[in-house]
Design an enzyme around this catalytic site. Structure first.
Site, mmCIF file in Angstrom:
data_model
loop_
_atom_site.group_PDB
_atom_site.id
_atom_site.type_symbol
_atom_site.label_atom_id
_atom_site.label_comp_id
_atom_site.label_asym_id
_atom_site.label_seq_id
_atom_site.Cartn_x
_atom_site.Cartn_y
_atom_site.Cartn_z
ATOM 1 N N ALA A 147 0.946 -1.396 -0.024
ATOM 2 C CA ALA A 147 0.134 0.179 -0.050
ATOM 3 C C ALA A 147 0.875 1.180 -0.034
ATOM 4 C CB ALA A 147 -0.976 0.196 1.262
ATOM 5 N N GLY A 164 0.129 -4.924 0.967
ATOM 6 C CA GLY A 164 -1.043 -4.814 0.000
ATOM 7 C C GLY A 164 -0.837 -5.551 -1.313
ATOM 8 N N GLU A 179 -1.323 -9.195 -0.467
ATOM 9 C CA GLU A 179 -2.829 -9.413 -0.378
ATOM 10 C C GLU A 179 -3.331 -9.454 -1.621
ATOM 11 O OE1 GLU A 179 -3.119 -6.008 2.842
ATOM 12 O OE2 GLU A 179 -4.314 -7.424 3.734
ATOM 13 N N GLU A 220 2.930 -5.396 8.154
ATOM 14 C CA GLU A 220 1.916 -4.316 8.709
ATOM 15 C C GLU A 220 2.310 -4.443 10.301
ATOM 16 O OE1 GLU A 220 1.303 -6.496 6.453
ATOM 17 O OE2 GLU A 220 -0.104 -5.432 5.077
#
Ligand code: NAD
Length: 701
Positions: A63, A102, A105, A125
């Site tokens: 992210a 991300g 993910e 994270e």
């Protein structure tokens, strides 16, 4: 399509390429591009499978962290990754390089996953104090089992491709590039008539995911995660994956993930991450200046610090002349270095061969001429201005003209030291922390005449030694030691005079999250070191009459710490454990009487609060004095050099989280009780009154 996701069809495969240099960080445009790409591929009859790859070296670094602080752009992760997962045609992720957060993910939301052999998949994270929020807590348990998934997310460590394949996180390791290997894999799937295979439809294997096993695992993380709570939030989400249908689990993930972003450690660790990245931007520094090369170095003084600095240089492959005044000290220093390396060999950190290679890089000498061909010399002799000036002069006489003269002084004026040489522009402070070969922080002290090139070279030394270099101004104790002496430890000393035992002060400070309390640290480092440093500092700054009276009294009594068998604590021969000593309580009581200080009950909360607030107040003053360029630099210094709980973000970020009006209010409370030592810094008053934070102050600079 969007600029950041390109679409191309090769035969029956639609290729979506994440293309957002430098690291394909995922933002709204990538999420929109993925949705559009999947839709386009599904609408094209010629397409039988969809391949997602990353342009450049890595699939995706995850992210875009800038989205974390504000509102994320539409579409959401849930919508975008949900669209990928519910694609009617099979979607394959082909991973490469270092793939994070991300990005991983996204791969989990695809139907098949392959990776090049060097790929590492990380869900980091937790290191930012947050819970993955794009489906990992629900999809990973479906691929690798609940227990394994919990461990991957709580460890936050890279999973190499081979391991990922073994545990079912990916389906295959491919040869060649991710694109070529991914295409070959996609074509095989097409040939086999493989269908879409949504991860969400799989059942979670919860074998071994029981309370005892979870507790046992979390216990192994207790030390690393002291004071932290993110691991519990991750567990909650994984538990939901094990117990509930996918969509309900996803809702729980969103709840805990959103909450983690607003948590103390979420805010703190994200701040610390950006703060670390900001230190290289130095106000007023000419960006065109290039660092001087560092091919050879010298260190003067083979004591605690000099030895560690020589090791740090040898670890980086730099030949280093180690210069001492006396043979015996040189021998002792070298023996200590060897012993420290031997411990590293025993622990499997280096090989016996590396030990010898590193020892061979360290050339002992009693002659300053050994520094005649070096690029940089770092002196680490006794903390005494006259001794240091004499050393600087001798070095100045033998060093090549371009060489940089650095001092590891903890508190002395670099500007004054520089004046003892013919090249003040080449003189700089490189303030290491014990153990110098391990601690990440390097305070880089800019004297009045230090040139930009010398500063840039100082930063290059930090980089070479894999340290985080923070440029600070030349004032007593620079940033870290001044905050420690004038704030944190001053209060610890006073609380002990007020009758709190050294044990309780340490316990209170450790409960706040510090690695070690001030009494234990003082006993380890030597209480006399602080006394000498303060003696130098008092010349330039007025201090309250109660300033470190206990520490100085202990030094005077010869109780200088574990090396003398007694300090704030008492020690048994051959044992480093500190025991409570009634003699210290007596000395403290006598001092209380002499200074008219009331002895009283003090709560753990007060111990924590006074430690934290005194740091904040002196930090604000240092900022106002221009000794630190940014509040976030102060945080970096404390997080990396002083055992401050990084998850709180640093002392100044802690202040922002408390809110400056509240901080000011509490500081005024203590000012009313203790007088001038607690006078609020004018900068703090100004920011609090304007409703601003230290982050606002940094942003405005
Ligand atoms: P130390 O006493 O362990 O080592 C100093 C060494 O310097 C001794 O081995 C001594 O023989 C040698 N020495 C003295 N005069 C010399 C000379 N003229 N030429 C060559 N060698 C000489 O001290 P230390 O703890 O390593 O501290 C060294 C410096 O590092 C000090 O300035 C100190 O303030 C600073 N420092 C110390 C710490 C710490 O925690 N120990 C942390 C950061 C900085």
């Amino acid at each position: 399509m969007t600029d950041t996701v390109t679409y191309e069809r090769r035969d029956a495969v639609a290729i979506l390429t994440l293309n957002r240099p430098p690291v394909n960080a995922i933002d709204g445009s990538i999420r929109a591009g993925l949705m559009a790409g999947v839709a386009q591929a599904n609408a094209d009859d010629a397409v039988k499978a969809i391949l997602i790859v990353g342009a450049g070296k890595s699939f995706s670094a995850g992210a875009d962290l800038r989205e974390l602080s504000g509102e994320a752009e539409a579409p959401s992760y849930a919508d975008a990754y949900g669209a990928v997962e519910t694609s009617a045609k099979p979607v394959i992720a082909a991973l490469s390089g270092a793939s994070f957060g991300g990005g991983v993910e996204l791969a989990l939301a695809c139907h098949y996953r392959v990776a090049t052999p060097e790929t590492k998949l990380t869900l980091p994270e937790i290191t930012l104090g947050i819970v993955p929020g794009a489906g990992a807590t629900q999809r990973l348990p479906r691929l690798v089992g609940a227990m394994q998934a919990l461990q991957i997310m709580v460890d936050g460590a890279p999973v190499p491709a081979a391991k990922a394949k073994d545990i079912g996180m990916i389906d295959a390791i491919v040869e060649g590039s991710a694109l070529d290997g991914g295409l070959a894999y996609a074509n095989t799937l097409i040939a086999d008539g493989a269908a879409a295979r949504p991860t969400r439809d799989k059942a979670v294997d919860a074998t071994g995911f029981d309370k005892d096993a979870i507790d046992a695992y979390l216990k192994t993380k207790a030390k690393a995660l002291k004071g932290r709570t993110t691991q519990n939030a991750i567990l909650q989400a994984v538990q939901a994956a094990a117990d509930l249908p996918f969509d309900q689990g996803l809702t729980i993930e969103k709840t805990v993930s959103d909450a983690s972003l607003k948590s103390v450690e979420g805010k703190g660790l994200i701040h610390a991450f950006f703060a670390d990245g900001a230190v290289g931007r130095i106000p007023g520094l000419d960006l065109n200046v290039k660092p001087a090369p560092i091919n050879k170095a010298a260190v003067v003084g083979a004591g605690t610090m000099g030895g560690g600095i020589a090791m740090a240089l040898a670890d980086a492959g730099v030949p280093v002349a180690l210069i001492e005044a006396e043979q015996a000290n040189l021998d002792r220093g070298l023996a200590t270095i060897r012993k420290n390396y031997e411990v590293q060999v025993t622990r499997g950190r280096i090989t016996a061969e590396q030990l010898e290679q590193r020892m061979a890089l360290i050339a002992p000498s009693l002659d300053y001429a050994a520094a005649s061909d070096v690029d940089v010399v770092i002196e680490a002799v006794f903390e005494n201005m006259e001794v240091k000036k004499a050393v600087m002069k001798k070095l100045d006489a033998v060093l090549p003209p371009h060489a940089i003269l650095a001092s590891n002084t903890s508190s002395l004026s670099m500007t004054e030291l520089a004046a003892a040489t013919s090249r003040p522009q080449n003189v700089i402070g490189l303030h290491f922390f014990v153990p110098a070969n391990v601690m990440r922080l390097l305070e880089i002290v800019r004297g009045k005449q230090t040139s930009d090139q010398t500063i840039v070279t100082g930063l290059a030394v930090a980089k070479l030694l894999r340290k985080i270099g923070v440029v600070v101004g030349d004032d007593f104790g620079f940033v870290g030691n001044r905050m420690m002496m004038d704030g944190f430890w001053r209060e610890a000393d006073l609380m002990m005079v007020e009758g709190v035992s050294p044990q309780r002060v340490d316990k209170g400070v450790e409960a706040f999250g510090f690695a070690m309390g001030p009494a234990a640290v003082n006993d380890m480092a030597g209480i006399d070191v602080g006394t000498k440093m303060r003696a130098a500092g008092k010349l330039v700054r007025a201090q309250p009459s109660t300033y470190h009276v206990l520490g100085d009294a202990l030094t005077e009594a010869g109780r200088i710490g574990s090396k003398s068998g007694a300090g704030f604590f008492r020690y048994e021969p051959g044992d480093r454990t500190g025991h409570e000593d009634p003699k210290v309580a007596q000395i403290a009581a006598d001092l209380a009487k002499a200074h008219n200080i009331e002895q009283r009950e003090i709560s753990d909360e007060e111990i924590g609060e006074r430690s934290a607030l005194s740091l904040i107040n002196v930090g604000a003053q240092i900022l106002d004095d221009g000794v630190a360029s940014r509040a976030s630099d102060i945080d970096v210094i404390w997080n990396n050099g002083y055992g401050y709980p990084r998850w709180r973000g640093g002392p100044m970020q802690h202040a922002d989280q408390l809110g400056l009006p509240k901080v000011l209010d509490r500081i005024r409370f203590y000012e009313a009780r203790y007088g001038d030592a607690w006078k609020p810094s004018p900068l703090l008053v100004k920011l609090a009154e304007e409703g601003k934070s230290f982050a606002d102050y940094d942003a405005a600079k």
